[in-house]
Design an enzyme around this catalytic site. Structure first.
Site, short mmCIF file in Angstrom:
data_model
loop_
_atom_site.label_atom_id
_atom_site.label_comp_id
_atom_site.label_asym_id
_atom_site.label_seq_id
_atom_site.Cartn_x
_atom_site.Cartn_y
_atom_site.Cartn_z
N HIS A 170 -3.73 4.27 -4.80
CA HIS A 170 -4.45 4.98 -5.85
C HIS A 170 -5.59 5.79 -5.22
O HIS A 170 -5.84 5.73 -4.02
CB HIS A 170 -4.97 4.05 -6.95
CG HIS A 170 -6.22 3.31 -6.65
ND1 HIS A 170 -7.09 2.90 -7.63
CD2 HIS A 170 -6.76 2.92 -5.46
CE1 HIS A 170 -8.11 2.25 -7.05
NE2 HIS A 170 -7.94 2.25 -5.77
N HIS A 226 -4.00 -1.11 -2.54
CA HIS A 226 -4.40 -2.51 -2.74
C HIS A 226 -3.17 -3.39 -3.02
O HIS A 226 -2.15 -2.93 -3.51
CB HIS A 226 -5.35 -2.62 -3.94
CG HIS A 226 -6.65 -1.91 -3.77
ND1 HIS A 226 -7.61 -2.34 -2.90
CD2 HIS A 226 -7.15 -0.78 -4.35
CE1 HIS A 226 -8.65 -1.52 -2.96
NE2 HIS A 226 -8.39 -0.55 -3.82
N ASP A 248 4.76 -1.58 -9.12
CA ASP A 248 4.84 -2.09 -7.74
C ASP A 248 5.38 -1.04 -6.77
O ASP A 248 6.38 -0.38 -7.05
CB ASP A 248 5.75 -3.32 -7.70
CG ASP A 248 5.69 -4.01 -6.34
OD1 ASP A 248 4.61 -4.03 -5.72
OD2 ASP A 248 6.73 -4.53 -5.90
N HIS A 249 4.72 -0.91 -5.63
CA HIS A 249 5.10 0.06 -4.59
C HIS A 249 5.09 1.49 -5.12
O HIS A 249 5.91 2.31 -4.75
CB HIS A 249 6.46 -0.29 -3.97
CG HIS A 249 6.37 -1.42 -2.98
ND1 HIS A 249 6.20 -2.72 -3.37
CD2 HIS A 249 6.39 -1.44 -1.62
CE1 HIS A 249 6.14 -3.49 -2.29
NE2 HIS A 249 6.25 -2.75 -1.23
#
Lengths: 138, 138, 138, 138, 138, 138
Positions: free
Chosen positions: B18, B45, B83-84
């Site tokens: 991000h 993160h 996710d990912h």
């Protein structure tokens, strides 16, 4: 909004076998609801138990409650009875109560509540695994 | 003071990139407010996500909510989508919302709230790092 | 079998975005090998970095190495360069090296090795997630 | 002193019941040696399993071994067989082997070793509780 | 039931020596109440300190409060004063207050409360050990 | 390459005060080398102590060593002597040895080595903080 109470938390642990099962349901219903947790030969967990007690700080000791006394109480009332046991077979309270994490927390609360002065708030936090835990009262 | 409700918590995780940025601010203002979190090439993160659901224990199952169903819901609605991924580029909800931990928790709440029966209380806890985490509603 | 050496370990962390990709492979091959880690928009991690240094205890200080100096070295050489960065785009060393955990550990070793006296053994331990980590040299 | 090998570690977990007991010993001897771990009704643990694989980094992938493939192998060979089971009753390998942490680690090694290419070094780390764990080979 | 507030948490740590002792009690009373925590030569802890701040999300930044500013405030007001100190001897506030975890949390609250805008709710969580922690206000 | 030995690890903890100081150095030299760790009034830590014992699995018990006996030995020899103490003032061994983590690990090794059968390998791992730890022998 603010209170002058402090919460103290004490963490203990016990290892136990259990099986999720409701005698009032059929074998198929039990299997459908509880899946692999219904295994007739039991499985087990390292339960991490956190006891929260909230109250005023005592002016003489600087304690809400003596952690040594609280820890000894948890050990006598819960750990010595539950540790290295089969919850379904060895613990009276689970003869007719399904030992889900929710019910274990509630049972621990009902055991400890009469042993801890009523002026204190009491809460039970129980980790069944690192990823699943419960808290009673909510 | 006490309630008869139990809270259950389920922990899942996702890894994402991000960048903190507000399109309505200048480049200099973004840099001043967000510092190294504003890096144009993104950083990332391991987000630890804890979903809390509070309600009454069901008399038949001994569950507040079936953890397997809750876990599957979190996986379908949140983990598979986040996710990912790059939160800013890949996730519709963050096209116009800055993906701070606070806003991510709020977005997750708005996605899950309609999928979880209204009788349950819902809370989102999100760890951005081991040292920074947020909770919504507070 | 036994040695008179002591190992000291220092843990630091950095947050970064990355993408697994090999320029010499086709888009399809990259996707087949790296799956969701190949996402063109990147994803990210909280990397936990542990530096192990082994050597004799100094008779004057009682230290193998001054942890403050070691920590400052890691911060200057690694954390300030890698933290809140995109490994693929912002870090020279990964222009032509795929930033897998294995390669990141190896790159960190090659950066730190010349900065740490040769009398010391050096090892890099890198957690990409709580469940995946690597160690170099093995 | 240094090698060009990297070690990669993958952490998985399973929950199981067990009981420490040696059929060749008397009831009294079993009780004397294994204490509360000998409880006839079993107890249980959340086992944390870490698989270490050491080898050279592959020049094309940047991996020592594909963590997804390693994780799938551990799941198929170990987790699906051991999770939510009674080790003594449900697992063939422990019919005649006492399921101490040491023996569980050794059994897991013997199951995985033939499934992992011989060029890789293999090590099993098994946490029975947060405070007791074992490693094989040492 | 629901609020539109978000809570943010920031974790810091400090290492300190302390001794539990009440000057108004006799040597014997101090020993009886505080046991080994009364050791005249002090003992010590790695204190983990979590500061919780609750408030509305700011529309411009997406933050409840800038974590960098919060972290700097905790460092200046608490960590730099308490870290690597003897709480009883080196910290003015504990000259006449027994440094129990409860009192340390209360003291930290009284130091930080005037430095944090009144629109924010503030809570102090302090881990004295992994197994003992407190929260103020409760 | 492989051995038939298993390593077992047992984790215990103690809380202690200490101060880094070398009597043979001047006040200024001590301050320059040890910085805030040299505070004349001491500071302290929660030390996490891991004892590793490696050996063959016993055919009768399935144990390398009885963890209960190992744990009792650590408690008698180390924890009861070090816990809630000032290492510099209360522990004979540190009268003339600076209590750095390296030296504490070495001292613990010299205390335990004669108490553990020579057929076992022994290793001491000591966490001074979550981010600093040492291992002896290396």
């Amino acid at each position: 909004m603010e209170s002058f109470k402090v919460s103290v938390y004490r963490k203990e642990h016990f290892n136990a076998a259990h099986r999720l099962h409701n005698d009032l349901l059929s074998i198929e219903e039990n299997k459908a609801i509880f899946g692999k947790c219904n295994n007739i030969n039991y499985h087990g967990h390292n339960y991490e138990l956190i006891i929260k007690v909230a109250g005023e700080i005592d002016a003489v000791t600087g304690y809400v409650i003596d952690m040594k006394i609280l820890s000894d109480l948890i050990k006598t009332e819960i750990i010595e009875r539950f540790d290295h046991k089969n919850l379904n077979l060895d613990i009276e309270e689970f003869k007719h109560i399904n030992p889900t994490a929710e019910n274990i927390a509630w049972v621990i609360y009902t055991i400890l509540r009469p042993k801890i002065e009523i002026k204190y708030e009491l809460k039970i936090i129980l980790y069944e695994t690192e990823r699943n835990y419960v808290e009673y009262p909510s």
